[in-house]
Design a protein around this motif. Structure first.
Motif, PDB file in Angstrom:
ATOM      1  N   GLU A  20       0.741  -1.187   0.043  1.00 19.80           N
ATOM      2  CA  GLU A  20       0.019   0.003   0.052  1.00 19.80           C
ATOM      3  C   GLU A  20       0.921   1.148  -0.056  1.00 19.80           C
ATOM      4  O   GLU A  20       0.584   2.390  -0.755  1.00 19.80           O
ATOM      5  CB  GLU A  20      -1.071  -0.043   1.182  1.00 19.80           C
ATOM      6  CG  GLU A  20      -1.964   1.038   0.885  1.00 19.80           C
ATOM      7  CD  GLU A  20      -2.815   1.055  -0.208  1.00 19.80           C
ATOM      8  OE1 GLU A  20      -3.432   1.752  -0.817  1.00 19.80           O
ATOM      9  OE2 GLU A  20      -3.110  -0.252  -0.566  1.00 19.80           O
ATOM     10  N   TYR A  22       3.900   1.519  -1.299  1.00 23.47           N
ATOM     11  CA  TYR A  22       4.558   1.601  -2.433  1.00 23.47           C
ATOM     12  C   TYR A  22       3.417   2.419  -3.587  1.00 23.47           C
ATOM     13  O   TYR A  22       3.960   2.960  -4.230  1.00 23.47           O
ATOM     14  CB  TYR A  22       4.758   0.129  -2.916  1.00 23.47           C
ATOM     15  CG  TYR A  22       5.507   0.010  -4.279  1.00 23.47           C
ATOM     16  CD1 TYR A  22       6.981   0.357  -4.197  1.00 23.47           C
ATOM     17  CD2 TYR A  22       4.965  -0.262  -5.467  1.00 23.47           C
ATOM     18  CE1 TYR A  22       7.761   0.164  -5.467  1.00 23.47           C
ATOM     19  CE2 TYR A  22       5.767  -0.112  -6.640  1.00 23.47           C
ATOM     20  CZ  TYR A  22       7.054   0.200  -6.603  1.00 23.47           C
ATOM     21  OH  TYR A  22       7.852  -0.028  -7.976  1.00 23.47           O
ATOM     22  N   LYS A  23       2.430   1.809  -3.575  1.00 20.06           N
ATOM     23  CA  LYS A  23       1.435   2.603  -4.350  1.00 20.06           C
ATOM     24  C   LYS A  23       1.048   3.970  -4.064  1.00 20.06           C
ATOM     25  O   LYS A  23       0.923   4.597  -5.187  1.00 20.06           O
ATOM     26  CB  LYS A  23      -0.159   1.529  -4.136  1.00 20.06           C
ATOM     27  CG  LYS A  23      -0.163   0.261  -4.694  1.00 20.06           C
ATOM     28  CD  LYS A  23      -1.551  -0.326  -4.089  1.00 20.06           C
ATOM     29  CE  LYS A  23      -2.357  -0.962  -5.034  1.00 20.06           C
ATOM     30  NZ  LYS A  23      -3.453  -1.758  -4.530  1.00 20.06           N
ATOM     31  N   GLN A  24       1.228   4.241  -2.934  1.00 20.63           N
ATOM     32  CA  GLN A  24       1.038   5.551  -2.652  1.00 20.63           C
ATOM     33  C   GLN A  24       2.251   6.450  -3.089  1.00 20.63           C
ATOM     34  O   GLN A  24       1.978   7.584  -3.744  1.00 20.63           O
ATOM     35  CB  GLN A  24       1.291   6.178  -1.012  1.00 20.63           C
ATOM     36  CG  GLN A  24      -0.196   5.243  -0.406  1.00 20.63           C
ATOM     37  CD  GLN A  24      -0.253   5.557   1.094  1.00 20.63           C
ATOM     38  OE1 GLN A  24       0.542   6.255   1.779  1.00 20.63           O
ATOM     39  NE2 GLN A  24      -1.001   4.648   1.625  1.00 20.63           N
ATOM     40  N   TYR A  25       3.439   5.908  -3.067  1.00 22.66           N
ATOM     41  CA  TYR A  25       4.740   6.377  -3.881  1.00 22.66           C
ATOM     42  C   TYR A  25       4.542   6.711  -5.543  1.00 22.66           C
ATOM     43  O   TYR A  25       5.178   7.677  -5.908  1.00 22.66           O
ATOM     44  CB  TYR A  25       5.887   5.654  -3.538  1.00 22.66           C
ATOM     45  CG  TYR A  25       6.842   6.149  -2.256  1.00 22.66           C
ATOM     46  CD1 TYR A  25       7.318   7.396  -2.094  1.00 22.66           C
ATOM     47  CD2 TYR A  25       6.550   5.417  -1.121  1.00 22.66           C
ATOM     48  CE1 TYR A  25       8.130   7.632  -0.942  1.00 22.66           C
ATOM     49  CE2 TYR A  25       7.275   5.556   0.204  1.00 22.66           C
ATOM     50  CZ  TYR A  25       7.992   6.984   0.300  1.00 22.66           C
ATOM     51  OH  TYR A  25       8.685   7.342   1.463  1.00 22.66           O
ATOM     52  N   HIS A  26       3.805   5.966  -5.886  1.00 24.78           N
ATOM     53  CA  HIS A  26       3.487   5.788  -7.264  1.00 24.78           C
ATOM     54  C   HIS A  26       2.208   6.450  -7.920  1.00 24.78           C
ATOM     55  O   HIS A  26       1.698   6.381  -8.953  1.00 24.78           O
ATOM     56  CB  HIS A  26       3.626   4.528  -7.814  1.00 24.78           C
ATOM     57  CG  HIS A  26       5.132   4.004  -7.718  1.00 24.78           C
ATOM     58  ND1 HIS A  26       5.635   3.484  -6.868  1.00 24.78           N
ATOM     59  CD2 HIS A  26       6.098   3.928  -8.646  1.00 24.78           C
ATOM     60  CE1 HIS A  26       6.856   3.211  -6.956  1.00 24.78           C
ATOM     61  NE2 HIS A  26       7.425   3.657  -8.129  1.00 24.78           N
ATOM     62  N   SER A  27       1.471   6.918  -6.791  1.00 20.77           N
ATOM     63  CA  SER A  27      -0.014   7.426  -7.053  1.00 20.77           C
ATOM     64  C   SER A  27       0.335   8.887  -7.914  1.00 20.77           C
ATOM     65  O   SER A  27       1.244   9.329  -7.757  1.00 20.77           O
ATOM     66  CB  SER A  27      -0.912   7.613  -5.856  1.00 20.77           C
ATOM     67  OG  SER A  27      -0.346   8.535  -5.038  1.00 20.77           O
ATOM     68  N   GLN A  28      -0.623   9.256  -8.729  1.00 21.97           N
ATOM     69  CA  GLN A  28      -0.630  10.030  -9.695  1.00 21.97           C
ATOM     70  C   GLN A  28      -0.148  11.621  -8.711  1.00 21.97           C
ATOM     71  O   GLN A  28      -0.822  11.888  -7.589  1.00 21.97           O
ATOM     72  CB  GLN A  28      -2.074  10.638 -10.267  1.00 21.97           C
ATOM     73  CG  GLN A  28      -1.982  11.468 -11.476  1.00 21.97           C
ATOM     74  CD  GLN A  28      -1.213  10.990 -12.540  1.00 21.97           C
ATOM     75  OE1 GLN A  28      -1.158   9.574 -12.860  1.00 21.97           O
ATOM     76  NE2 GLN A  28      -0.259  11.777 -13.267  1.00 21.97           N
ATOM     77  N   SER A  30       2.611  11.630  -7.031  1.00 22.45           N
ATOM     78  CA  SER A  30       3.296  11.381  -5.832  1.00 22.45           C
ATOM     79  C   SER A  30       4.714  11.281  -6.208  1.00 22.45           C
ATOM     80  O   SER A  30       5.662  11.282  -5.231  1.00 22.45           O
ATOM     81  CB  SER A  30       2.692  10.206  -5.032  1.00 22.45           C
ATOM     82  OG  SER A  30       1.629  10.647  -4.426  1.00 22.45           O
ATOM     83  N   THR A  36      10.615  11.659 -12.424  1.00 28.31           N
ATOM     84  CA  THR A  36       9.870  11.734 -13.741  1.00 28.31           C
ATOM     85  C   THR A  36      10.659  12.327 -14.738  1.00 28.31           C
ATOM     86  O   THR A  36      10.896  12.154 -15.988  1.00 28.31           O
ATOM     87  CB  THR A  36       8.629  12.522 -13.564  1.00 28.31           C
ATOM     88  OG1 THR A  36       7.896  12.181 -12.213  1.00 28.31           O
ATOM     89  CG2 THR A  36       7.651  13.035 -14.652  1.00 28.31           C
ATOM     90  N   GLU A  48       3.739   3.022 -17.778  1.00 26.66           N
ATOM     91  CA  GLU A  48       2.703   2.694 -16.993  1.00 26.66           C
ATOM     92  C   GLU A  48       3.110   1.462 -15.864  1.00 26.66           C
ATOM     93  O   GLU A  48       3.839   0.615 -16.569  1.00 26.66           O
ATOM     94  CB  GLU A  48       1.304   2.117 -17.606  1.00 26.66           C
ATOM     95  CG  GLU A  48       0.772   3.330 -18.540  1.00 26.66           C
ATOM     96  CD  GLU A  48      -0.445   2.852 -19.277  1.00 26.66           C
ATOM     97  OE1 GLU A  48      -1.524   3.394 -19.418  1.00 26.66           O
ATOM     98  OE2 GLU A  48      -0.093   1.707 -19.892  1.00 26.66           O
ATOM     99  N   TYR A  50       1.575  -1.519 -13.401  1.00 28.30           N
ATOM    100  CA  TYR A  50       0.156  -2.272 -13.080  1.00 28.30           C
ATOM    101  C   TYR A  50       0.787  -3.540 -12.094  1.00 28.30           C
ATOM    102  O   TYR A  50       1.817  -3.652 -12.000  1.00 28.30           O
ATOM    103  CB  TYR A  50      -0.453  -3.027 -14.153  1.00 28.30           C
ATOM    104  CG  TYR A  50      -0.839  -2.406 -15.157  1.00 28.30           C
ATOM    105  CD1 TYR A  50      -2.238  -1.958 -15.311  1.00 28.30           C
ATOM    106  CD2 TYR A  50      -0.130  -1.750 -16.259  1.00 28.30           C
ATOM    107  CE1 TYR A  50      -2.761  -1.215 -16.349  1.00 28.30           C
ATOM    108  CE2 TYR A  50      -0.565  -1.061 -17.247  1.00 28.30           C
ATOM    109  CZ  TYR A  50      -2.077  -0.680 -17.254  1.00 28.30           C
ATOM    110  OH  TYR A  50      -2.533  -0.001 -18.165  1.00 28.30           O
TER     111      TYR A  50
END
Length: 114
Positions: A20, A22-28, A30, A36, A48, A50
Motif C-alpha cells: 500500500e 509503494y502504491k502511494q509513492y507511485h500514485s498520480q 506522488s 519523472t 505505466e 500495473y
C-alpha cells in the motif's frame, strides 16, 4: 518519430502494508519530480505500472534515443535517482530468474494482436 514498447516485471515484498505504501509513492503526482524528469530524459515517452498481488508489470513506450544501458548510466550518475532506488528496495524484491542486484526483469512478448 518511431517508438516501441518494452515491458518489465518486478516483485514486491509480500506485505500488504508495504504494498500500500509503494502504491502511494507511485500514485498520480506522488513520484518525485526529479525521477519523472530522469525517466523522460532517457527517451521514455510513456510509462505505466500495473500490479497483481505482489507482482508489478511496467509498460514503457520509448523513442529511438532510449537504451537500457544509457538509462542505467544516467541513473548511476544521478544522486536523486540513487536515493529513490535505495528507498524502493525496501518494497521491491527480485522476481524468479533475476540476477544479483537485478529487480526489474525484461519480459518477452509472446503474442501481439494483428
Amino acid at each position: 518519430m518511431n517508438s516501441k514498447k518494452i515491458c518489465y516485471a518486478c516483485d514486491l515484498v509480500d506485505n500488504p502494508e508495504l504494498i500500500e505504501l509503494y502504491k502511494q509513492y507511485h500514485s498520480q503526482g506522488s513520484a518525485w519530480p526529479e525521477i519523472t524528469k530522469s525517466i523522460k530524459d532517457s527517451g521514455i515517452i510513456d510509462m505505466e505500472i500495473y500490479i497483481l498481488a505482489n507482482r508489478l508489470f511496467m509498460i514503457m513506450e520509448v523513442d529511438e534515443s532510449y537504451s537500457p544501458e544509457r538509462k542505467q548510466m544516467m541513473d548511476v550518475a544521478n544522486p536523486k535517482v540513487q536515493e529513490w532506488e535505495k528507498l524502493m528496495w525496501q518494497f521491491q524484491q527480485a522476481p524468479p530468474g533475476a540476477k544479483e542486484d537485478e529487480k526489474w526483469i525484461l519480459m518477452e512478448r509472446i503474442y501481439k494482436l494483428q
